[in-house]
Design a protein around this motif. Sequence first.
Motif, short mmCIF file in Angstrom:
data_model
loop_
_atom_site.label_atom_id
_atom_site.label_comp_id
_atom_site.label_asym_id
_atom_site.label_seq_id
_atom_site.Cartn_x
_atom_site.Cartn_y
_atom_site.Cartn_z
N SER A 274 -2.89 6.56 4.90
CA SER A 274 -1.81 6.50 6.38
C SER A 274 -0.78 6.04 6.59
CB SER A 274 -3.33 5.77 7.04
OG SER A 274 -4.70 6.09 7.44
N GLU A 275 -0.43 5.76 5.30
CA GLU A 275 0.96 5.44 4.98
C GLU A 275 2.12 6.11 5.00
OE1 GLU A 275 2.00 2.25 5.20
OE2 GLU A 275 0.49 0.77 4.68
N GLY A 276 2.95 6.00 5.55
CA GLY A 276 4.22 6.60 5.66
C GLY A 276 4.46 7.39 3.72
N PHE B 292 2.91 7.62 1.66
CA PHE B 292 1.34 8.25 1.07
C PHE B 292 2.73 9.83 1.40
CE2 PHE B 292 -1.51 11.90 1.43
CZ PHE B 292 -1.63 11.58 0.45
N HIS B 293 2.69 10.00 3.07
CA HIS B 293 2.82 10.94 3.57
C HIS B 293 4.19 12.15 3.02
CE1 HIS B 293 3.92 14.40 6.22
NE2 HIS B 293 4.53 13.58 6.90
N GLU B 294 5.58 10.85 2.24
CA GLU B 294 6.66 11.57 2.11
C GLU B 294 6.51 11.33 0.70
OE1 GLU B 294 8.50 7.67 3.44
OE2 GLU B 294 8.42 7.78 4.55
N GLY B 295 5.94 10.85 -0.21
CA GLY B 295 5.74 10.52 -1.23
C GLY B 295 5.04 12.16 -1.17
N ALA B 296 3.94 12.87 -1.49
CA ALA B 296 2.99 14.19 -0.96
C ALA B 296 4.24 14.98 -0.79
CB ALA B 296 1.66 14.07 0.25
N THR B 297 4.17 14.63 0.39
CA THR B 297 5.02 16.49 1.04
C THR B 297 6.48 16.87 -0.30
OG1 THR B 297 5.11 15.72 3.42
CG2 THR B 297 7.33 16.60 2.89
N ILE C 252 0.63 -1.20 0.21
CA ILE C 252 -0.12 -0.11 0.00
C ILE C 252 1.24 1.58 0.21
CG2 ILE C 252 -1.97 1.28 1.02
CD1 ILE C 252 -2.32 -1.54 -0.01
N ALA C 253 0.40 1.82 -1.24
CA ALA C 253 1.53 3.31 -0.77
C ALA C 253 2.58 3.79 -0.98
CB ALA C 253 0.99 4.42 0.12
N THR C 254 3.17 2.05 -1.62
CA THR C 254 5.24 2.56 -1.06
C THR C 254 5.14 3.55 -3.68
OG1 THR C 254 4.97 0.54 -2.41
CG2 THR C 254 5.26 0.85 -0.28
#
Length: 354
Positions: A165-167, A169-174, A132-134
């Motif tokens: 909710s995955e890290g 996703f946050h890293e990519g979006a940031t 998920i989200a990688t």
Amino acid sequence: MSRVLPAEGGLRRVIGDGDALPDGEVEGLGRDQLLALYRNLVLLRTYDERSVIYHRQGRIGTYAIFWNHEAMQAGSVSALEERDWIFPSYRESAIGLLRGMPASTVLSWWRGHPAGWWNPQDYGVASICVPIATHVPHAVGFAWGARLKGEDRVAIAYFGDGATSEGAFHEGATFAGVMKAPAILFCNNNQWAISTPVSAQTAAPTLADKAIGYGMPGVRVDGGDVLAVYEATREAVERARAGEGPTLIEAVSYRAAPHATADDPSIYIDEERVQEERENECVGRYERYLERAGVLSAAEAEEIRIDALAVMREGIASAEAEPPADVSLVFDHAYANPPPPLATDLDELRRILG
Ligand SMILES: Cc1ncc(C[n+]2csc(CCOP(=O)(O)OP(=O)(O)O)c2C)c(N)n1
Ligand SMILES: [Mg+2]
């Protein structure tokens, strides 16, 4: 132009209900493009329905059903150019069909056969991502890299509500926001991550609200409205090409089928809500819109369905005609310099399998 219906949390819509809610139009979409969108929807729907049958017949493995997610996939892909790249999750496994990938390739993937691997450069479609989200950072990194190289390319990553909710996703979006990467983060909010409801993923009122924290626009669209999805994605593509950076699109629906063929949702899902969603499913909704607009006749619709069925019949026949893969494949790509015991393991495996 699509309308925003404030009563529904700013969900953009174009398709009306044939009654009190009038139909809208998307500027620049002529008859041929409207029909091409319909063809793509039917191709995906047919792929999905046949795949569930093939699974029941033991011809493919566990399969992630995307019934009623077709509008999100076909609508958004249609807003891209061929040079733009697609980063799918397992929910978009057949999205390559919209880029000319043979159905046999995707079916082979679900059969666990190496004929299901493709070169992403052939279609501008990255490998199907199951973790998920990688793939969100992959897509963003690809988009940023394309920009550094002076290529005019946009990347779109598809993921679910749970993925937010995955890290990764946050890293990519940031990263996308800070670097102004020409990326589109497309969230299929079907309101479930297997049995976990979206209410457990965030305390924010909507997933699109997260966009503000990443410094990008967040757009909410009715995920069952192929035209609204198309238009929202087209705007995101225009922003990305203009150097204005990424967009988070939250396409909202409600999962109307099991998570996958291995799931029994009856113990957690709202059956009444599922029924409602099934009655208003996205292919029928668009079909009725086209009929009201005088663009599609019943005979044309039937012809399109027959064509899609032929694609699937041919696809499963050629996937099943593939010779079995050699067992050495299990080891082939694990090491550049395989340690010696692996050769013994392979001999042992061959002996066991006869
Ligand atoms: C990193 C990771 N953790 C857990 C899983 C197991 N898993 C498979 S699907 C899924 C739910 C994902 O839900 P969502 O992101 O909403 O996507 P949907 O399946 O609804 O399209 C989970 C947790 C996984 N594949 N990868
Ligand atoms: Mg989900």
